[in-house]
Design a protein around this motif. Structure first.
Motif, short mmCIF file in Angstrom:
data_model
loop_
_atom_site.label_atom_id
_atom_site.label_comp_id
_atom_site.label_asym_id
_atom_site.label_seq_id
_atom_site.Cartn_x
_atom_site.Cartn_y
_atom_site.Cartn_z
N GLU A 327 2.35 30.01 -39.18
CA GLU A 327 2.32 29.72 -37.75
C GLU A 327 3.72 29.57 -37.17
O GLU A 327 4.02 30.06 -36.08
N GLN A 328 4.61 28.90 -37.89
CA GLN A 328 5.95 28.64 -37.38
C GLN A 328 6.83 29.88 -37.44
O GLN A 328 7.57 30.18 -36.49
N ARG A 329 6.76 30.64 -38.51
CA ARG A 329 7.59 31.84 -38.66
C ARG A 329 6.98 33.06 -37.98
O ARG A 329 7.59 34.13 -37.93
N ARG A 330 5.75 32.93 -37.50
CA ARG A 330 5.06 34.00 -36.78
C ARG A 330 4.99 35.28 -37.60
O ARG A 330 5.34 36.37 -37.16
N GLU A 331 4.50 35.13 -38.81
CA GLU A 331 4.41 36.28 -39.70
C GLU A 331 3.27 36.12 -40.68
O GLU A 331 2.71 35.03 -40.85
N VAL A 332 2.92 37.23 -41.32
CA VAL A 332 1.92 37.25 -42.38
C VAL A 332 2.57 37.89 -43.60
O VAL A 332 3.14 38.98 -43.50
N THR A 333 2.47 37.23 -44.76
CA THR A 333 3.16 37.68 -45.97
C THR A 333 2.17 37.96 -47.08
O THR A 333 1.21 37.20 -47.28
N LEU A 334 2.41 39.06 -47.79
CA LEU A 334 1.62 39.43 -48.96
C LEU A 334 2.34 38.98 -50.22
O LEU A 334 3.54 39.23 -50.39
N PHE A 335 1.60 38.31 -51.12
CA PHE A 335 2.14 37.90 -52.42
C PHE A 335 1.39 38.69 -53.50
O PHE A 335 0.30 38.30 -53.92
N PRO A 336 1.98 39.81 -53.94
CA PRO A 336 1.28 40.67 -54.91
C PRO A 336 1.22 40.03 -56.29
O PRO A 336 1.93 39.07 -56.59
N ARG A 337 0.40 40.60 -57.12
CA ARG A 337 0.27 40.08 -58.48
C ARG A 337 1.57 40.24 -59.25
O ARG A 337 1.87 39.42 -60.11
N GLY A 339 5.83 41.35 -58.69
CA GLY A 339 6.87 41.68 -57.74
C GLY A 339 7.10 40.62 -56.68
O GLY A 339 6.52 39.53 -56.72
N ALA A 340 7.97 40.94 -55.75
CA ALA A 340 8.40 39.99 -54.73
C ALA A 340 7.42 39.95 -53.56
O ALA A 340 6.65 40.89 -53.35
N PRO A 341 7.46 38.87 -52.77
CA PRO A 341 6.63 38.81 -51.56
C PRO A 341 6.98 39.94 -50.60
O PRO A 341 8.12 40.39 -50.53
N VAL A 342 5.97 40.40 -49.85
CA VAL A 342 6.14 41.49 -48.90
C VAL A 342 5.73 40.98 -47.52
O VAL A 342 4.62 40.48 -47.34
#
Length: 382
Positions: A327-337, A339-342
């Protein structure tokens, strides 16, 4: 952080069974040994066959269980820990299966991976909601269940954003209530949290009430987020005492097998996690991971190096990767099985709250910033 098994007293309300959560014995979780392995693994998993004799930074230590039966209770806050059968040690899960999305860790100094999925459509909050969207759930048959505004109503939409119906929210003996979040089982049972009345209700259909009526199945201090885990257990966050409670429902909608995870810092949303576990977002904090036996697996922030602002909605995609709104950063992040977050979405969001994954690699985000439900296509990542 402690894990608890709750006990309660059965009662009746309008002829239906329910369970009032009370207190129980408490046990402590102590730090155990760490494991080390030279193989590259996901930041929040541990490889099989690692030797426990070599300490290494990384995943938090496996917690051991101590059967300390001293306990106390304050108000409705349940405390304690149930010993794990046939084991003194809660083990971490093995590495996630190597399938689906594969990303390699970026060299030092490189920016985090980022890709903006295609925005398919923006759906306005249904008329009459009286406010901004909050909770969001996609049922197995592809219907979107939405909580929004101050109206005592649960909205049901199709994947094109068309209104299917709305379910008035009223409990006999309580009156109208505003649903905070919603979850739906594979069998179609709808459950909502009611923050104002401190309750969780489910919609019961009978021959006398074919349209359904709401029945209270649990009471808590401050219930907010809801989810159904891989074993069919309902999960509800309890903000004030800092807990996540779980339970199942019997044939008469009686709450069964209640249990809790305690020691969380402002838990808000809850969703499915790795290996049949679950993930909990903490307000202005982190996202905590738990196994299917409620064992703590660490936080996404510590295990991946990602910095959260105020994490909100949590869901899991078809590949088993976690998706978290902030909510604060105004983003949606993918955490794959692996590798790094996307960073999935960082443009066009004002205040993302609820998130849900739907068929055909689509992601739905409830944006309280502009009161739109936003549908994205991100199949190019898979």
């Amino acid at each position: 952080m402690a894990v608890a098994c709750l006990w309660g007293h059965k009662g009746t309300a309008e002829g239906h069974s329910f369970l009032l959560i009370t207190g129980l014995p408490e046990c402590q979780i102590h730090a155990g040994g760490r494991s080390h392995c030279g193989d590259m693994v996901s930041p929040y998993s541990v490889a099989q066959g690692c030797s426990p004799s070599v300490a290494s930074p990384g995943p938090p230590p496996a917690p051991a269980v101590s059967n300390n039966r001293d306990c106390s209770r304050a108000g409705n806050r349940a405390q304690g820990l149930a010993p794990v059968p046939n084991s003194d040690l809660l083990a971490f899960p093995t590495s996630w299966p190597v399938e689906g999305l594969h990303l390699t860790l970026d060299p030092p100094g490189d920016p985090a991976p980022s890709w903006q999925p295609r925005l398919l459509r923006q759906v306005p909050v249904p008329a009459g909601a009286g406010g901004r969207p909050r909770g969001l759930h996609c049922s197995p048959d592809g219907l979107l269940f939405l909580t929004a505004g101050a109206a005592p109503c649960l909205h049901v939409l199709d994947l094109e954003g068309r209104s299917v119906c709305h379910l008035p929210c009223r409990v006999p003996g309580i009156g109208d209530f505003v649903p905070e979040d919603v979850a739906v089982t594979a069998a179609g049972l709808v459950v909502v949290s009611d923050l104002v009345h401190g309750a969780v209700h489910t919609l019961q259909h009978t021959a006398r009430d074919p349209q359904g009526r709401w029945v209270t199945v649990g009471t808590f201090l401050a219930p907010q987020g809801l989810a159904v885990d891989a074993l069919g257990r309902f999960l509800v966050t309890n903000y004030v005492p800092g807990a996540v409670h779980s339970f199942t429902l019997g044939p008469n909608l009686e709450a069964l097998a209640p249990a809790s995870v305690l020691g969380l810092d402002g838990p808000r949303w809850v969703g499915l996690g790795p290996n049949g576990g679950f993930a909990v977002s903490e307000e202005f904090g982190d996202v905590q991971l738990f196994g299917n036996a409620y064992q703590p697996l660490g936080s996404l922030g510590r295990l991946t190096g990602h910095t959260f602002g105020s994490p909100t909605g949590v869901c899991t995609d078809a590949e088993g990767s976690l998706i978290v709104a902030d909510e604060q950063r105004r983003e949606v992040t993918l955490f794959p099985r692996t590798g790094a977050p996307v960073c999935l979405v960082s443009k066009g969001l004002g205040r993302p709250l609820g998130v849900a994954c739907v068929p055909q690699s689509r992601l739905v985000v409830a944006d309280a910033g502009d009161s739109y439900i936003k549908v994205y296509q991100y199949s190019e990542l898979t």
